[in-house]
Design an enzyme around this catalytic site. Structure first.
Site, PDB file in Angstrom:
ATOM      1  N   GLU A  99       9.030  -7.025 -18.403  1.00 28.39           N
ATOM      2  CA  GLU A  99       8.064  -6.397 -17.570  1.00 28.39           C
ATOM      3  C   GLU A  99       8.890  -5.953 -16.265  1.00 28.39           C
ATOM      4  O   GLU A  99       9.754  -6.558 -15.868  1.00 28.39           O
ATOM      5  CB  GLU A  99       7.097  -7.792 -17.380  1.00 28.39           C
ATOM      6  CG  GLU A  99       6.066  -7.680 -16.402  1.00 28.39           C
ATOM      7  CD  GLU A  99       4.922  -6.408 -16.779  1.00 28.39           C
ATOM      8  OE1 GLU A  99       5.516  -5.167 -16.984  1.00 28.39           O
ATOM      9  OE2 GLU A  99       3.770  -6.864 -16.898  1.00 28.39           O
ATOM     10  N   ASP A 103       2.864 -10.265 -11.093  1.00 29.70           N
ATOM     11  CA  ASP A 103       1.926 -10.382  -9.887  1.00 29.70           C
ATOM     12  C   ASP A 103       0.959 -11.362 -10.165  1.00 29.70           C
ATOM     13  O   ASP A 103       1.361 -12.406 -10.044  1.00 29.70           O
ATOM     14  CB  ASP A 103       1.579  -8.962  -9.491  1.00 29.70           C
ATOM     15  CG  ASP A 103       0.555  -8.856  -8.202  1.00 29.70           C
ATOM     16  OD1 ASP A 103       0.629  -9.901  -7.401  1.00 29.70           O
ATOM     17  OD2 ASP A 103       0.493  -7.808  -7.563  1.00 29.70           O
ATOM     18  N   ARG A 165       8.309   6.094  -9.276  1.00 24.73           N
ATOM     19  CA  ARG A 165       8.902   5.252 -10.291  1.00 24.73           C
ATOM     20  C   ARG A 165      10.598   5.606 -10.363  1.00 24.73           C
ATOM     21  O   ARG A 165      11.473   4.787 -10.858  1.00 24.73           O
ATOM     22  CB  ARG A 165       8.402   5.685 -11.478  1.00 24.73           C
ATOM     23  CG  ARG A 165       7.117   5.088 -11.934  1.00 24.73           C
ATOM     24  CD  ARG A 165       6.609   5.334 -13.415  1.00 24.73           C
ATOM     25  NE  ARG A 165       5.117   5.280 -13.599  1.00 24.73           N
ATOM     26  CZ  ARG A 165       4.645   3.912 -13.699  1.00 24.73           C
ATOM     27  NH1 ARG A 165       5.349   3.025 -13.613  1.00 24.73           N
ATOM     28  NH2 ARG A 165       3.571   4.030 -14.080  1.00 24.73           N
TER      29      ARG A 165
END
Length: 179
Positions: A99, A103, A165
């Site tokens: 991952e 959060d 990204r």
């Protein structure tokens, strides 16, 4: 894109070094158990991290991906949706979920339960980033790259509306970009 970043909190060198350390820890775990893990990357954010991590493993493994979403813009909706499921059976297997960030924990908790419901023998989590202040459910990663503050971060797989990204570092996005 760099101009939209308020502050770099994890450098490219930090990521490289930590990936080496994590790979060593994870490899030791699976070697001791004589297990061949099925490494599942959660798309899209995990891709750069997973690539850096697995290239350092010398143990046999299989890889696959799932696309799971629960975000709209900068906030978690709390509604977890599987857009692409794993193609490889997890029954009787040791699973390593890769991952990008933990959060709220909602998505990851449901994915872990899904693997157990499908007959996985063991499920471990490796997360590049852990934002503990954002947690709303109980879940912890077995391996964590970096603990980060409660800020909206981008880079190294993490995005804002599918952008940023490709930054080689983790940075805090300026608020004016997403507000």
């Amino acid at each position: 894109m760099n101009k939209d970043v308020k502050e770099i909190i994890v450098t490219e060198n930090d990521i490289d070094e930590r990936c080496r350390e994590l790979a060593s820890e994870i490899e030791a775990y699976y070697s001791e158990k004589a297990e061949e893990p099925l490494v599942i990357g959660l798309l899209k954010g995990s891709v750069p991290f997973m690539a850096e991590l697995i290239k350092r493993f010398s143990i046999p493994m299989e890889i696959d991906f799932m696309s799971v979403s629960s975000y709209s813009g900068t906030a978690s909706t709390g509604d977890v949706k599987i857009d692409k499921d794993s193609d490889i059976s997890c029954r009787g297997r040791s699973i390593l979920i890769v991952e990008d960030i933990i959060d709220t924990g909602r998505t990851l908790k449901q994915v872990v339960q899904l693997f157990y419901d499908r007959g996985a023998k063991d499920v471990k989590i490796v997360a590049l980033l852990d934002k503990k202040e954002g947690r709303v459910v109980e879940i912890e990663a077995d391996y964590v790259g970096f603990d980060i503050p409660n800020a909206f971060v981008v880079g190294f797989g993490l995005d804002y509306n599918q952008k940023y990204r490709n930054l080689p570092y983790i940075g805090i996005l300026k608020e004016e970009v997403y507000s």
